[in-house]
Design a protein around this motif. Sequence first.
Motif, PDB file in Angstrom:
ATOM      1  N   LYS A 245      43.920  36.508  35.607  1.00  0.00           N
ATOM      2  CA  LYS A 245      44.639  37.629  36.222  1.00  0.00           C
ATOM      3  C   LYS A 245      45.194  38.591  35.177  1.00  0.00           C
ATOM      4  O   LYS A 245      45.277  39.785  35.414  1.00  0.00           O
ATOM      5  N   TYR A 246      45.577  38.053  34.019  1.00  0.00           N
ATOM      6  CA  TYR A 246      46.090  38.892  32.931  1.00  0.00           C
ATOM      7  C   TYR A 246      44.965  39.370  32.003  1.00  0.00           C
ATOM      8  O   TYR A 246      45.223  40.028  31.018  1.00  0.00           O
TER       9      TYR A 246
ATOM     10  N   VAL B  45      51.518  40.238  36.987  1.00  0.00           N
ATOM     11  CA  VAL B  45      51.041  39.406  38.083  1.00  0.00           C
ATOM     12  C   VAL B  45      51.980  38.202  38.146  1.00  0.00           C
ATOM     13  O   VAL B  45      52.147  37.489  37.154  1.00  0.00           O
TER      14      VAL B  45
END
Length: 184
Positions: free
Chosen positions: A139-140, A46
């Motif tokens: 996001k990770y 991302v």
Amino acid sequence: MKTYFPSKSAKDILCVLFVVLFFCAHIYLKVKYSPSFQAGNLTQAVTFNLPSLNNEVIDLEKLAKSHRIVIVNFWEQWCGPCLKEMPYLQKIYEEHNQNEVAIIGIFSSSSKQSVEKFISENKITFPIVYDTSSAVNKKYNVKAIPSTFLIDSNLRIIKSSTGFDQNLKNVVENYLKDMSRKST
């Protein structure tokens, strides 16, 4: 009143069960808390743009395009294993051509002053960025720290790990060797 004492064979069975249970618990905890290199469900990095401690915007996509591998490390200043890992990452950074390996350290909940002090005292020279909202952490899907992602120039996640893994240097070097062989 009759007292019940298990027979010798029942005691032996209980001892064996206890040993097996202890062994299984030991293996489970060792596997659960040892560093691993598995990218999990996330296969594509991302992208992000985050401010560094030097007020420079660090762009993952730009770094990936100009390096063979980018190491993204999620850490915090209050995390013991993270503090041990940072000098190790610095050593990897220093040992490789700056066009081959880039490293980004991402923190979100530590105070900026404590991070700056640690970075200065330990002579960390790779970019350290501040994820103020923890958006990149989310996001990770970072569940524990330190968490490390090895990302290639096409923004593919090659490997990921949770915990301080002293094998990271070997993984990076082997990847770079493989890339060199493929390009010749």
